[in-house]
Write a protein that holds these residues in place. Sequence first.
Motif, PDB file in Angstrom:
ATOM      1  N   SER A   1      25.573 116.499 -47.334  1.00  0.00           N
ATOM      2  CA  SER A   1      24.339 115.730 -47.318  1.00  0.00           C
ATOM      3  C   SER A   1      23.239 116.453 -48.088  1.00  0.00           C
ATOM      4  CB  SER A   1      23.895 115.479 -45.877  1.00  0.00           C
ATOM      5  OG  SER A   1      22.668 114.802 -45.840  1.00  0.00           O
TER       6      SER A   1
ATOM      7  N   LEU B   1      20.886 116.494 -55.296  1.00  0.00           N
ATOM      8  CA  LEU B   1      21.319 115.909 -56.564  1.00  0.00           C
ATOM      9  C   LEU B   1      20.559 114.623 -56.860  1.00  0.00           C
ATOM     10  CD1 LEU B   1      23.221 115.897 -58.995  1.00  0.00           C
ATOM     11  CD2 LEU B   1      24.914 114.713 -57.576  1.00  0.00           C
ATOM     12  N   LYS B   2      20.390 113.799 -55.814  1.00  0.00           N
ATOM     13  CA  LYS B   2      19.655 112.546 -55.982  1.00  0.00           C
ATOM     14  C   LYS B   2      18.215 112.823 -56.412  1.00  0.00           C
ATOM     15  CE  LYS B   2      18.372 108.323 -53.479  1.00  0.00           C
ATOM     16  NZ  LYS B   2      18.475 107.597 -52.182  1.00  0.00           N
ATOM     17  N   THR B   3      17.587 113.817 -55.779  1.00  0.00           N
ATOM     18  CA  THR B   3      16.213 114.168 -56.133  1.00  0.00           C
ATOM     19  C   THR B   3      16.130 114.690 -57.556  1.00  0.00           C
ATOM     20  OG1 THR B   3      15.716 114.734 -53.834  1.00  0.00           O
ATOM     21  CG2 THR B   3      14.253 115.635 -55.520  1.00  0.00           C
TER      22      THR B   3
ATOM     23  N   THR C   1      23.521 118.063 -62.742  1.00  0.00           N
ATOM     24  CA  THR C   1      22.539 117.117 -63.295  1.00  0.00           C
ATOM     25  C   THR C   1      22.581 117.138 -64.822  1.00  0.00           C
ATOM     26  OG1 THR C   1      21.073 117.382 -61.389  1.00  0.00           O
ATOM     27  CG2 THR C   1      20.103 116.509 -63.406  1.00  0.00           C
TER      28      THR C   1
ATOM     29  N   LEU D   1      18.189 114.116 -60.098  1.00  0.00           N
ATOM     30  CA  LEU D   1      18.423 113.034 -61.061  1.00  0.00           C
ATOM     31  C   LEU D   1      17.189 112.138 -61.184  1.00  0.00           C
ATOM     32  CD1 LEU D   1      22.095 112.034 -60.149  1.00  0.00           C
ATOM     33  CD2 LEU D   1      21.316 113.149 -62.252  1.00  0.00           C
ATOM     34  N   LYS D   2      16.533 111.916 -60.042  1.00  0.00           N
ATOM     35  CA  LYS D   2      15.316 111.093 -60.062  1.00  0.00           C
ATOM     36  C   LYS D   2      14.216 111.776 -60.864  1.00  0.00           C
ATOM     37  CE  LYS D   2      11.983 108.828 -56.983  1.00  0.00           C
ATOM     38  NZ  LYS D   2      11.600 108.600 -55.556  1.00  0.00           N
TER      39      LYS D   2
ATOM     40  N   GLY E   1      24.066 116.198 -51.789  1.00  0.00           N
ATOM     41  CA  GLY E   1      23.812 114.846 -52.273  1.00  0.00           C
ATOM     42  C   GLY E   1      22.327 114.540 -52.372  1.00  0.00           C
ATOM     43  N   SER E   2      21.560 114.974 -51.370  1.00  0.00           N
ATOM     44  CA  SER E   2      20.115 114.728 -51.380  1.00  0.00           C
ATOM     45  C   SER E   2      19.437 115.471 -52.518  1.00  0.00           C
ATOM     46  CB  SER E   2      19.503 115.150 -50.043  1.00  0.00           C
ATOM     47  OG  SER E   2      20.015 114.376 -48.985  1.00  0.00           O
TER      48      SER E   2
END
Length: 270
Positions: free
Chosen positions: A20, A26-28, A115, A30-31, A23-24
């Motif tokens: 988690s 990585l999401k941040t 990323t 990429l954003k 993933g969190s």
Amino acid sequence: MEKSVGVQIPSLAPGEEMKSKFGSLLKTELKNSLGSTILLLALIIIWDLFLYTRQNSWDKTLIFILSFLPIIFLPFYALVSGFYMLNEEWRKKTIAQLLSLPVKGITLTSVKLLTVGIETVVFIIMVFIGVIIFSKIALLDPLPIPALFQLGTLLLIITVLVTILSQFAYLVGRVFRYLQWLVSLWTFLLAGWVIIRYSGLLAPYFSFVPNFQLNSWFLSGIWQYLGNDKVSLHIKIHGPTATALLLSFLLIFLLGSWILEKYVEMPVRE
């Protein structure tokens, strides 16, 4: 002082919690990089549109070759990204907060490296879409897609390796209070030289790795366009040497991750 926003991660079992967190993060990441990614893709589209308007006045084979041109920026992109992504954590004063989640140093470096890898794949795909379009205009025979896939894979590997070296150089520079950028620059140059010069010493330990070859259709095509028809269509790669080189970069990556994890135990310097 700029206020940092932490990454909200729910309470989970240890294994699920690490996934988690990864993933969190990585999401941040990429954003945060979405704007620069869109800009790069827009520049590729503008370049392809420009080439398309030249097809009636320029040689079509030359236009096809020029459609590959954006890929030469990948090493520079990797160099800048390795420094920039980590520097942003110190600039925004989020690095200590991130590792207090707790997140291991290798998790942060892996997220940033992944990323760059994802952005590179998107970049290469966009460039190759233009390449395929122009190949249908300039070439009599269909474009060899396997050769294109090999070229894309090679570009991805080179970009990742340069990013690893860039990350490592930045983290070594952060250990020092003064002349950080100068230390990082010399670290980048010296570490790169040492790997290229001495990684081959490990090759005998990987003698079991077979040699392989890459299709050099693109490079051969350029030479043929310039009038040289005697260029080989294949580039031979010595398996043990390539393996030793990749292992050396892996060790650099692990060392940089260790430096990151240990460094943040010290106060974050302004």
